[in-house]
Design a protein around this motif. Structure first.
Motif, mmCIF file in Angstrom:
data_model
loop_
_atom_site.group_PDB
_atom_site.id
_atom_site.type_symbol
_atom_site.label_atom_id
_atom_site.label_comp_id
_atom_site.label_asym_id
_atom_site.label_seq_id
_atom_site.Cartn_x
_atom_site.Cartn_y
_atom_site.Cartn_z
ATOM 1 N N VAL A 54 -17.797 47.081 11.854
ATOM 2 C CA VAL A 54 -16.709 46.255 11.619
ATOM 3 C C VAL A 54 -15.444 46.768 12.298
ATOM 4 C CG1 VAL A 54 -17.438 44.895 9.695
ATOM 5 C CG2 VAL A 54 -16.405 47.492 9.264
ATOM 6 N N VAL B 134 -15.131 45.910 16.036
ATOM 7 C CA VAL B 134 -15.382 44.823 16.442
ATOM 8 C C VAL B 134 -13.840 44.236 16.450
ATOM 9 C CG1 VAL B 134 -16.280 42.437 16.068
ATOM 10 C CG2 VAL B 134 -17.847 44.379 16.291
ATOM 11 N N ARG B 135 -13.245 44.553 15.338
ATOM 12 C CA ARG B 135 -11.791 43.921 15.175
ATOM 13 C C ARG B 135 -10.993 44.501 16.239
ATOM 14 N NH1 ARG B 135 -8.399 45.823 9.904
ATOM 15 N NH2 ARG B 135 -7.084 44.070 9.606
ATOM 16 N N ASP C 58 -11.293 42.936 19.285
ATOM 17 C CA ASP C 58 -10.695 41.401 19.497
ATOM 18 C C ASP C 58 -9.119 41.626 19.654
ATOM 19 O OD1 ASP C 58 -10.671 38.508 18.752
ATOM 20 O OD2 ASP C 58 -9.328 39.066 17.205
ATOM 21 N N ARG C 59 -8.489 42.580 18.991
ATOM 22 C CA ARG C 59 -7.089 42.880 19.202
ATOM 23 C C ARG C 59 -6.931 43.359 20.950
ATOM 24 N NH1 ARG C 59 -2.481 43.144 17.706
ATOM 25 N NH2 ARG C 59 -0.954 45.092 17.315
ATOM 26 N N GLY D 46 -6.907 40.316 23.034
ATOM 27 C CA GLY D 46 -5.491 39.705 22.761
ATOM 28 C C GLY D 46 -4.431 40.428 23.806
ATOM 29 N N ILE E 67 -18.502 36.181 16.777
ATOM 30 C CA ILE E 67 -17.108 36.446 16.335
ATOM 31 C C ILE E 67 -16.006 36.594 17.348
ATOM 32 C CG2 ILE E 67 -16.106 38.565 15.239
ATOM 33 C CD1 ILE E 67 -18.913 39.109 13.925
ATOM 34 N N LEU E 68 -16.428 37.442 18.379
ATOM 35 C CA LEU E 68 -15.383 37.578 19.513
ATOM 36 C C LEU E 68 -15.450 36.461 20.586
ATOM 37 C CD1 LEU E 68 -15.915 41.189 20.061
ATOM 38 C CD2 LEU E 68 -14.117 40.297 18.550
ATOM 39 N N SER E 69 -16.288 35.535 20.465
ATOM 40 C CA SER E 69 -16.529 34.523 21.462
ATOM 41 C C SER E 69 -16.580 34.883 23.036
ATOM 42 C CB SER E 69 -15.504 33.058 21.288
ATOM 43 O OG SER E 69 -14.581 33.515 20.459
ATOM 44 N N LEU F 145 -15.775 39.831 9.258
ATOM 45 C CA LEU F 145 -15.145 39.798 10.512
ATOM 46 C C LEU F 145 -14.567 38.644 10.843
ATOM 47 C CD1 LEU F 145 -17.176 42.483 12.415
ATOM 48 C CD2 LEU F 145 -14.657 42.669 12.214
ATOM 49 N N ARG G 78 -5.861 36.270 14.857
ATOM 50 C CA ARG G 78 -5.781 35.550 16.163
ATOM 51 C C ARG G 78 -4.533 34.497 15.724
ATOM 52 N NH1 ARG G 78 -11.799 34.313 18.294
ATOM 53 N NH2 ARG G 78 -12.261 36.381 18.921
ATOM 54 N N ARG H 186 -1.354 36.199 16.105
ATOM 55 C CA ARG H 186 -1.172 36.650 17.488
ATOM 56 C C ARG H 186 -0.361 35.743 18.354
ATOM 57 N NH1 ARG H 186 -6.471 37.524 20.271
ATOM 58 N NH2 ARG H 186 -6.936 39.267 18.405
#
Lengths: 271, 84
Positions: free
Chosen positions: A146, A149-150, A153-154, A157, A201-203, B23, B31, B34
């Motif tokens: 977890v 993965v989070r 994602d950050r 971005g 989750i992260l596409s 998640l 997101r 963000r």
């Protein structure tokens, strides 16, 4: 045309340096002139993973400060003709890397090399920003867990907003995801996020899935990039990832549970 | 581990699906944040203060959202006034 690739993750300990070493070595093995640059100022480790720790004379910061030339600081790999390493400095000065300094040296490297691999430090501080700033492509290293993965994602971005490409309104950094320490057995038991879960989750698509493997520690113990252990599952998985990075379509391996043979079941045997 | 424990453990939802669900929620939430400019929370706070001069409302009763539609951005302000 040279390509600058950042290997990043946000979270520490997920395998950024192992990946930088493997991917860089893999590109050199395929005949591309490659340099791997350690951006982790104060916590240099790429030299150990590559097995050249005793040959570091000058580092990244020495070159920025003009104490050494780039060619003096570049360490040539003893195994491969096309492979070079630029070590990070062990200084405790956090501001040793500057945008101007990094830009000057990475641009100079891009003139000499086909691939410049930037091994980012963990976190989202200055070092991580500088490592991604000039990148054309990024490999985000993630564990099927977890917090990793989070953080990934950050990182994705930040990659889309905090790069030179984003500032100049050019085409954004090409993002790739690399999953490491993957255990098909645990996925089958419902204990671990699967490749599909993380992709969803992260596409974002996977450029590689590296199985949890004893070969990784064995390789780092000896200072040999794991991709050179061609017998190992991790080495082969990294090799596939390099091929995909170069645009080849290669199916993922090591995603299914390996069936143990009769003898293995009787006598145990290593995983 | 007793037989009962073993049977109970079998019934539990696989932990990976819990991880995935958690998640998906947190990633979607982050997101959303963000993309909004840094000044939005401060703007919301000041708006509440101004409105409070005249009407007694809570922080939650003011919703500020920024929506991007093509080339134009819409700042949406939703204030719920208390029942009279």
């Amino acid at each position: 045309m040279s390509k600058i690739i950042v290997v990043t993750s946000g979270k520490g300990g997920v395998g950024k340096t192992t990946t930088s070493a493997a991917i860089g070595t893999g590109l050199a093995l395929r005949g591309h002139k490659t340099v791997i640059v350690d951006f982790d100022v104060g916590l240099r480790n790429l030299d150990l993973i590559m097995g050249c720790e005793r040959r570091v004379v000058y580092d990244f910061v020495n070159v920025i400060n003009g104490d050494a030339t780039l060619n003096q600081a570049l360490i040539k790999d003893k195994r491969l003709e096309n492979l070079y390493i630029l070590a990070a400095s062990q200084t405790r000065d956090k501001d040793a890397l500057t945008v101007e300094g990094v830009e000057k040296i990475i641009t100079e490297l891009a003139e000499q090399f086909e691939y410049v691999i930037c091994d980012s430090p963990a976190g989202i501080e200055k070092g991580a920003h500088l490592a991604m700033y000039l990148a054309d492509a990024a490999i985000v290293v993630t564990n099927p867990e977890v917090s990793s993965v989070r953080d990934s994602d950050r990182m994705l971005g930040l990659l889309s907003s905090k790069s030179k490409r984003a500032e100049e309104g050019r085409e954004p950094i090409t993002e790739h995801l690399l999953l490491t320490r993957y255990s098909p057995e645990r996925v089958a038991r419902g204990e671990m996020l699967s490749v599909e879960d993380v992709e969803e989750i992260l596409s974002i698509q996977m450029i590689g899935v590296i199985p949890e493997s004893q070969a990784v520690l064995k390789a780092s113990n000896q200072g040999v990039p794991v991709i050179l252990d061609e017998e190992s599952d991790a080495g082969q998985a990294y090799s596939d990832a390099v091929d995909r990075l170069l645009g080849k379509e290669v199916p993922h391996r090591f995603l299914e549970v390996q069936k143990k043979g009769f003898l293995q079941r009787m006598f145990g045997g290593k995983e | 581990m007793s037989i009962l424990d073993f049977l109970r453990a079998r019934k539990k939802a696989p932990t990976a699906s819990i991880a995935k669900e958690r998640l998906q929620i947190i990633v979607a939430h982050e997101r959303g944040q963000r993309d909004e400019p840094d000044y939005l929370p401060a703007l919301q706070k000041e708006l509440v203060e101004v409105i409070r001069k005249y009407v007694n409302i809570d922080h939650e009763q003011v919703q500020v959202a920024l929506e991007n539609q093509g080339s134009c951005s819409i700042l949406e302000l939703n204030i719920t006034l208390p029942d009279r």
